[in-house]
Design a protein around this motif. Structure first.
Motif, PDB file in Angstrom:
ATOM      1  N   MET A   1      45.396  32.076  41.846  1.00  0.00           N
ATOM      2  CA  MET A   1      44.125  31.841  41.196  1.00  0.00           C
ATOM      3  C   MET A   1      43.343  33.154  41.094  1.00  0.00           C
ATOM      4  N   GLY A   2      43.460  33.981  42.189  1.00  0.00           N
ATOM      5  CA  GLY A   2      42.671  35.203  42.190  1.00  0.00           C
ATOM      6  C   GLY A   2      43.148  36.203  41.163  1.00  0.00           C
ATOM      7  N   ALA A   3      44.478  36.343  41.083  1.00  0.00           N
ATOM      8  CA  ALA A   3      45.017  37.380  40.216  1.00  0.00           C
ATOM      9  C   ALA A   3      45.191  36.865  38.795  1.00  0.00           C
ATOM     10  N   PRO A   4      44.800  37.666  37.820  1.00  0.00           N
ATOM     11  CA  PRO A   4      45.065  37.280  36.429  1.00  0.00           C
ATOM     12  C   PRO A   4      46.565  37.391  36.154  1.00  0.00           C
ATOM     13  N   PRO A   5      47.041  36.752  35.080  1.00  0.00           N
ATOM     14  CA  PRO A   5      48.463  36.851  34.772  1.00  0.00           C
ATOM     15  C   PRO A   5      48.840  38.318  34.595  1.00  0.00           C
ATOM     16  N   HIS A 369      36.312  43.552  44.249  1.00  0.00           N
ATOM     17  CA  HIS A 369      37.353  42.529  44.177  1.00  0.00           C
ATOM     18  C   HIS A 369      38.552  43.077  43.413  1.00  0.00           C
ATOM     19  N   ARG A 371      40.561  41.849  41.353  1.00  0.00           N
ATOM     20  CA  ARG A 371      40.778  41.349  40.000  1.00  0.00           C
ATOM     21  C   ARG A 371      40.661  42.409  38.909  1.00  0.00           C
ATOM     22  N   GLY A 372      39.534  43.149  38.931  1.00  0.00           N
ATOM     23  CA  GLY A 372      39.280  44.130  37.874  1.00  0.00           C
ATOM     24  C   GLY A 372      40.296  45.262  37.895  1.00  0.00           C
ATOM     25  N   LYS A 375      43.788  44.220  37.051  1.00  0.00           N
ATOM     26  CA  LYS A 375      43.978  43.992  35.621  1.00  0.00           C
ATOM     27  C   LYS A 375      44.240  45.319  34.901  1.00  0.00           C
ATOM     28  N   ASP A 376      43.516  46.375  35.321  1.00  0.00           N
ATOM     29  CA  ASP A 376      43.773  47.693  34.740  1.00  0.00           C
ATOM     30  C   ASP A 376      45.191  48.143  35.049  1.00  0.00           C
TER      31      ASP A 376
ATOM     32  N   HIS B 128      42.869  34.921  28.952  1.00  0.00           N
ATOM     33  CA  HIS B 128      42.384  35.515  30.190  1.00  0.00           C
ATOM     34  C   HIS B 128      41.013  34.961  30.554  1.00  0.00           C
ATOM     35  N   HIS B 131      41.385  31.621  31.945  1.00  0.00           N
ATOM     36  CA  HIS B 131      41.858  31.706  33.325  1.00  0.00           C
ATOM     37  C   HIS B 131      40.685  31.930  34.277  1.00  0.00           C
ATOM     38  N   ALA B 135      39.297  29.341  36.953  1.00  0.00           N
ATOM     39  CA  ALA B 135      39.327  29.771  38.353  1.00  0.00           C
ATOM     40  C   ALA B 135      37.971  29.534  39.010  1.00  0.00           C
ATOM     41  N   HIS B 138      37.679  25.805  39.683  1.00  0.00           N
ATOM     42  CA  HIS B 138      38.588  25.425  40.756  1.00  0.00           C
ATOM     43  C   HIS B 138      38.043  25.861  42.110  1.00  0.00           C
ATOM     44  N   GLN B 363      34.802  35.863  46.368  1.00  0.00           N
ATOM     45  CA  GLN B 363      35.659  35.769  45.189  1.00  0.00           C
ATOM     46  C   GLN B 363      34.873  35.161  44.015  1.00  0.00           C
ATOM     47  N   ALA B 366      32.654  37.634  42.507  1.00  0.00           N
ATOM     48  CA  ALA B 366      33.420  38.537  41.639  1.00  0.00           C
ATOM     49  C   ALA B 366      33.753  37.867  40.313  1.00  0.00           C
ATOM     50  N   LEU B 367      34.148  36.583  40.371  1.00  0.00           N
ATOM     51  CA  LEU B 367      34.524  35.886  39.129  1.00  0.00           C
ATOM     52  C   LEU B 367      33.316  35.672  38.236  1.00  0.00           C
ATOM     53  N   ARG B 371      31.292  41.394  34.351  1.00  0.00           N
ATOM     54  CA  ARG B 371      32.275  42.455  34.099  1.00  0.00           C
ATOM     55  C   ARG B 371      33.604  41.942  33.545  1.00  0.00           C
ATOM     56  N   LYS B 375      34.741  42.061  29.628  1.00  0.00           N
ATOM     57  CA  LYS B 375      35.882  42.911  29.274  1.00  0.00           C
ATOM     58  C   LYS B 375      36.828  42.132  28.343  1.00  0.00           C
TER      59      LYS B 375
END
Lengths: 450, 450
Positions: A1-5, A369, A371-372, A375-376, B128, B131, B135, B138, B363, B366-367, B371, B375
């Protein structure tokens, strides 16, 4: 859930990664990406050497073919009415080869632009990561300074105002202690400060190299396009000197094509090894370059449920300290303001500072976090391992097509040239007009010889 | 500092946006993007109509040219030794036009792939964003459930254990109240719950349409490529029926080219209006579709220092409540555990729950921060307004080149065809071999007529 695809290796990466590698003694080399190891370097150099071998073989083949053509078949007397058999086939195969070369050039332009796209995606991801890292630094610095300023001015004023009530001074001292603790905790969050590796510098270096690579390919493609077009022109106008110059140029471009093919193949093989499992290599490299703890690097490079946030403890402590400062300030406001009205101004100012700090704290939590930044990282990998690799494979196809086309053209050009009518009836003044009657007559002669 | 470097309209957008627009009565129409307004729709339809006008004019021109050619110059008797003047020019111009058409096809393939890239960037950004939004939902659901579970089980057990000490029970009740307050605050953060607009659905719709658009263009490009190649073949082999069929097909492709040019021009003009200032339109549209407050939408779509986080208050309150629960639990542990050892187990369990909740809270912060979603918005805009628009302009260039090339070919083909030798000396059995002597002889005849 935390990490984007995230990034997944493509089929091309798997395919190239499964090709066998060998060193100079032809012993198999494991296909893990290890550019610092001599064996692996040898495996890549062997790929380049294979292209060199291909160049050598094709040069030998062309030489043998032409020597056999020159020495074993005596040339027909010029102007003979019966043309040598297969002459038309030679000219047409030369034209077909040059057209295949032109199609290859189109593919090359596409591949070059695709590679360039991939690399620019990589550098824009690096720029974005740099932006995030410097925003973290900047935000921490700003917040720590703001807290220090509040401690030095408002809290000191407050303690001076409340000096008659020791228990209120103690509460103010408590708030000061908490603020100092928050500042200390936050300072440790600017994890990239003083790190010698700058993503900005890396992005600039990558863009710099890519610019020259792109330019070199554009020049090679234009050179080959000119060679193809002028060869076709030479064939159409039966200009011997143009065909001779273009034969020499074709030889040069053939060498360049095989050279670029070797470089592309080695880069594609190396890139596929890197792209099949980039995390470990990048983690080790970044750890060496930055000296950051593996906790932090794992968190950003993997960013999944299994890796906990290494800043969690510090963030929670800061958050609790901020909440404590808030409740202490509220207590002070309730207790002190009725008795000491002059305490209201510093208290309001402190609450304002606290609110801003809490907002910045949330921004800091968001920036820290994974995530950002992850993603980069994924975008950089996709740029390099999908677009750039795909472009590289198109460039490889271009090199293959152009090497084949130029070898065929080099075999056919001297034979086609031998079929031209003798040059003594050339008239330089009319040479440029394909529709003048003399030229047409010569063309008809040539065509009838096909 | 908060917002990553975002989208900026490109030079092409500015250029196209500055073109004048008019409705059916030729009154000027403002160039702001307003697809729901009749005037604006008329302006776009007028762009399509211009392409129709172009088609009509080029058809009239071709018809006039051919009628003049047929009626005003009597055809030479077949097999005449003196070919009509300018015949070679006609054939060569036809070949040159077809080669220009082939180059246009290459540009078209590039533009089609570029547009497809841009649209796939748009849908991947939408995926994205979807997602991130799911998230958030969830995470809020999970956290609220965990807090509810803790309140129902551990806190109830704790109150039952501590029933003899009313002041400790009060502290436990306080913690319960805070936990319920946190759950309530968090629930309001799942702002996308129940919103009828799903980015996933939009992404799927966009991909679906794009798939068919891509396929249609590939078919058009292949059709035109086949027409060019078979026309060249027909000219080289002087096959009358092939040239006649290809003339008819060229007419069809000419109509398709002008049609696609009209659609591309209207889309490019509309897209440039959208892309010159997308924020306002997208903000209004999203507000209509989702019913979300403009605070939230402004925060995500603009994401700059001027727009404050609309969740700041709730986040700060939740954070303070979590810190209060922590200090109350610590107080209970200090006071109650020596007297009631059975209170230790629920207390430890509660602290564990609190730690996990604080991690989830970070988390969530952050979500929720603009940002990430901003993006995605920037990436979607870049995909649509840079890559897709650029690809569209390449497709427009392809349509222009192919319309010009086909019009020239349509003018030249019947004239080139009239230069062919009469078909009565055709031998169908040898028709396929360009190198058979009869064919060569005919080719020479044809060449000499040039």
């Amino acid at each position: 859930m935390g990490a984007p695809p995230g990034y997944r290796p493509s089929a091309w990466v798997h395919l190239l990664h499964q090709l066998p590698r060998a060193d100079f003694q032809l012993r198999p080399v494991p296909s893990g990406f290890a550019p610092q190891e001599q064996e692996y370097q040898q495996a890549l150099l062997l790929v380049v050497a294979l292209a060199g071998l291909g160049l050598g073989l094709s040069l030998i083949f062309i030489a043998v073919y032409l020597i056999r053509f020159c020495c074993c078949r005596p040339p027909e007397p010029p102007g003979a009415k019966s043309p040598p058999p297969g002459g038309g086939c030679v000219t047409w195969s030369c034209i077909a080869a040059l057209l295949v070369g032109c199609a290859g050039i189109g593919i090359g332009f596409y591949g070059n632009s695709e590679t360039s796209d991939g690399v620019s995606q990589l550098s824009s991801a690096l720029l974005h990561a740099n932006h995030t890292l410097s925003a973290i630094d900047h935000l921490v610095l700003e917040t720590v300074e703001r807290l220090g300023e509040a401690v030095r001015t408002e809290l000191t004023t407050l303690e001076e105002v409340l000096v008659q009530r020791p228990e209120l001074v103690a509460a103010a001292r408590g708030a000061r202690g908490q603020a100092e603790a928050v500042a200390q905790q936050l300072q440790a969050l600017a994890f990239w400060r003083g790190v010698p590796l700058s993503p900005l510098q890396v992005a600039e270096d990558v863009s710099f190299v890519e610019e020259y690579r792109w330019l070199a390919y554009v020049l090679l493609l234009l050179l080959e396009l000119l060679v193809c077009l002028f060869t076709l022109l030479g064939l159409a106008k039966q200009s011997k000197w143009l065909v001779i110059v273009m034969t020499v140029m074709s030889l040069l471009v053939l060498v360049l094509s095989w050279g670029s093919m070797g470089l592309e193949a080695a880069t594609a093989v190396g890139l596929s090894d890197f792209c099949s499992s980039p995390d470990t290599y990048i983690l080790n490299l970044t750890q060496e370059e930055t000296g950051l703890s593996s906790d932090i690097l794992n968190y950003y490079f993997l960013c999944n449920q299994a890796v906990s946030n290494p800043f969690q403890q510090r963030l929670t402590l800061s958050q609790r300290a901020l909440a404590n400062i808030h409740s202490q300030l509220q207590g002070l406001e309730r207790e002190a303001v009725p008795q000491f009205p002059s305490a209201q101004k510093p208290l309001l100012s402190l609450e304002e500072t606290l609110n801003v700090t809490e907002g910045d704290f949330h921004q800091l939590v968001a920036l820290l976090h994974c995530r950002g930044l992850h993603k980069d990282y994924g975008a950089a990998l996709r740029g390099l391992c999908e677009d750039a690799l795909e472009g590289l494979l198109f460039l490889l196809l271009f090199s293959l097509l152009s090497a084949g086309a130029l070898a065929t053209a080099l075999c056919s050009l001297p034979r086609a040239w031998a079929l031209f009518p003798p040059s003594d009836d050339y008239d330089d003044a009319d040479d440029d007009d394909p529709f003048n009657p003399q030229e047409s007559k010569r063309f008809v002669q040539w065509q009838s010889s096909i």
